[in-house]
Design a protein around this motif. Sequence first.
Motif, PDB file in Angstrom:
ATOM      1  N   SER B  43       0.830  -1.208   0.000  1.00 52.58           N
ATOM      2  CA  SER B  43       0.000   0.000   0.000  1.00 52.58           C
ATOM      3  C   SER B  43       0.860   1.251   0.000  1.00 52.58           C
ATOM      4  O   SER B  43       0.583   2.217  -0.715  1.00 52.58           O
ATOM      5  CB  SER B  43      -0.910   0.022   1.233  1.00 52.58           C
ATOM      6  N   ASP B 163      -5.472  -0.855  -4.929  1.00 51.44           N
ATOM      7  CA  ASP B 163      -4.928  -1.402  -3.690  1.00 51.44           C
ATOM      8  C   ASP B 163      -5.869  -2.478  -3.146  1.00 51.44           C
ATOM      9  O   ASP B 163      -6.843  -2.177  -2.475  1.00 51.44           O
ATOM     10  CB  ASP B 163      -4.727  -0.292  -2.655  1.00 51.44           C
ATOM     11  N   GLU B 164      -5.579  -3.713  -3.452  1.00 49.74           N
ATOM     12  CA  GLU B 164      -6.412  -4.854  -3.043  1.00 49.74           C
ATOM     13  C   GLU B 164      -7.894  -4.565  -3.258  1.00 49.74           C
ATOM     14  O   GLU B 164      -8.678  -4.594  -2.299  1.00 49.74           O
ATOM     15  CB  GLU B 164      -6.132  -5.212  -1.578  1.00 49.74           C
TER      16      GLU B 164
END
Lengths: 330, 249
Positions: B43, B163-164
Amino acid sequence: MSTEAADEPGEPATARGSVGVELGRRPLFYAVLGPFWAWLVVRWVHDWVLAPELNVTARETFFPTASLVAAGTTLRGAGAPAPVAGLLDWLAGGMDFVALGVEALPQLAAGAWATIVLTVVSILAGLVLAVPLSVARVYGGRAARYPALAVTELIRGTPLLAQLFVLYFGLGLTQYVREVPGVGVAVLPDTAVVVALIGFTINSAAYQSEYIRSALLSVDSGQLTAGRAIGLSKVDAIRHVVLPQGLRFAIPGWSNELVYLIKYSSLASFITVRELFFRAEEIGNATYRFVEVYTVAALFYIALVISASAVMSYVEGRVAIPGLGGKGRR
Amino acid sequence: MSLLRFEDVRQSYGAEEVLRGISFEMDRGDVEVVIGPSGSGKSTMLRCVNRLTEVDAGTIYLDGEAITTPDTDVNDLRRRVGMVFQDFNLFAHRTALGNVTLGLEEVLDYPREEARTEAMAQLERVGLADQADSYPAELSGGQKQRVGIARALAMDPELMLFDEPTSALDPELIGDVLAVMRDLAEEGMTMLCVTHEMGFARSAASTVSFLDGGQVVERGPPARLFESPANERTGEFLERLTSLHGGEQ
Ligand SMILES: Nc1ncnc2c1ncn2[C@@H]1O[C@H](COP(=O)(O)OP(=O)(O)O)[C@@H](O)[C@H]1O
Ligand SMILES: [Mg+2]
């Protein structure tokens, strides 16, 4: 995922209380409040638009009390035997009580107008100041945060009455206020009113900024991040993303502040503002019937407080957004 | 010339060095998938690209221009780099449409009507035109994330960061979001994706990086990296990932 749960704001730690907020939603109260407001508005229109040449104390009530007073006198003079006479006396006292209350109504209506103006103007002007104050507290750098904190704590840490006295007697604000165009004529008949408005606005701004501050803190930090991530400046992201949510969270606290301000506005009587409490006191001083007139004044305050709560419930419902606080839509 | 280039990027939170010299580059149209254990700095790496986090050393270049310098226009940079968050971060007080129009109106200065038209087109693109008037709380996780993607796409970014994007979603909702990401990849969008969806990585990624302890431990085409990881740690991580996810989809 976690957004719904995390967004739920707690009761602001700074709440001064929550009197009246519950009452505002019951239909029964509208049956009382409706006629009250109808009478109040007719009274104002009558006194200031239709018959402005009379001064307030000369104004007749809409509900003649002569028969009531006469009935009381008759009861007292009836000469009934002991236990019955006591009862009649008591009845007659009740009639006098009502009669005096009714006679006080025109003046209390005039006082209620001042109370409403003080409250509404102060809370709105206070809000305008409170928003930047609270934003400075939460998002400002040191240079903004500490002065905002100092101002807020100074005002919340000292009695409102003392603040009014400082403005009125200490700084002699009336002198300057008199120079302002519009003061002294019908719009702002009284310089003391303006001083009170300034005092209440500042005081309320401090309290409101506390409510808004804790509401802003309960806005998920990801909201600001997301705003910045599409290219909004910090100020724009606060304005378009954080504040619309934070201000909604602040409504319950804000409603309490409104209710408190209605009651605290009675302190303006100490600096000669002729609002509701001042008028009641005036009548009490003239008649020595303090209990009667204060009881009626108390009923006025209760009616105003419940009305304010009802309005705020309505506003809260109107601006409610699914999943964002608000009543019954969670 | 590469579209995005990391040059020995380092970043620390206090004494903890989170990124320990990241260097790689990707070309326009590339899809880079980043995998790695929790806390490895994935991240942080993404957030450095749009300056939500500041780098301590090294330089990041976007389209040949250093963007980690003090005189970079951060707001403009963020306009050029779209970001999609793990927990969506949709503007809770705005409808799906309102989420997309905000940037158009306030950052790109679109007039109201044009913003609306453009936003509807973006919602169409992610298959959510019929949900335009729904508030985030009324949308499923998969729908929220697709609105998040539409919101970022509306700014016409040169690069998209993910991000995910599917790790907060129920398994049955993941497919819709991955489908939108696949479409984007096929349209030629440059994408830097942190995701552990290996099916997506296999089919859409040009390159996969394995990040561990703030360093790119291994990097290569998905087939090669997944089938025959050169690094021991990569192999271990992939094994754990496979057993956790119960295989491929
Ligand atoms: N805002 C922050 N302040 C302090 N430490 C942080 C912060 N954000 C992340 N970290 C730390 O940096 C490390 C890497 O975090 P992150 O980039 O989120 O990893 P990943 O996304 O790979 O799980 C973690 O050890 C985390 O605790
Ligand atoms: Mg992460």
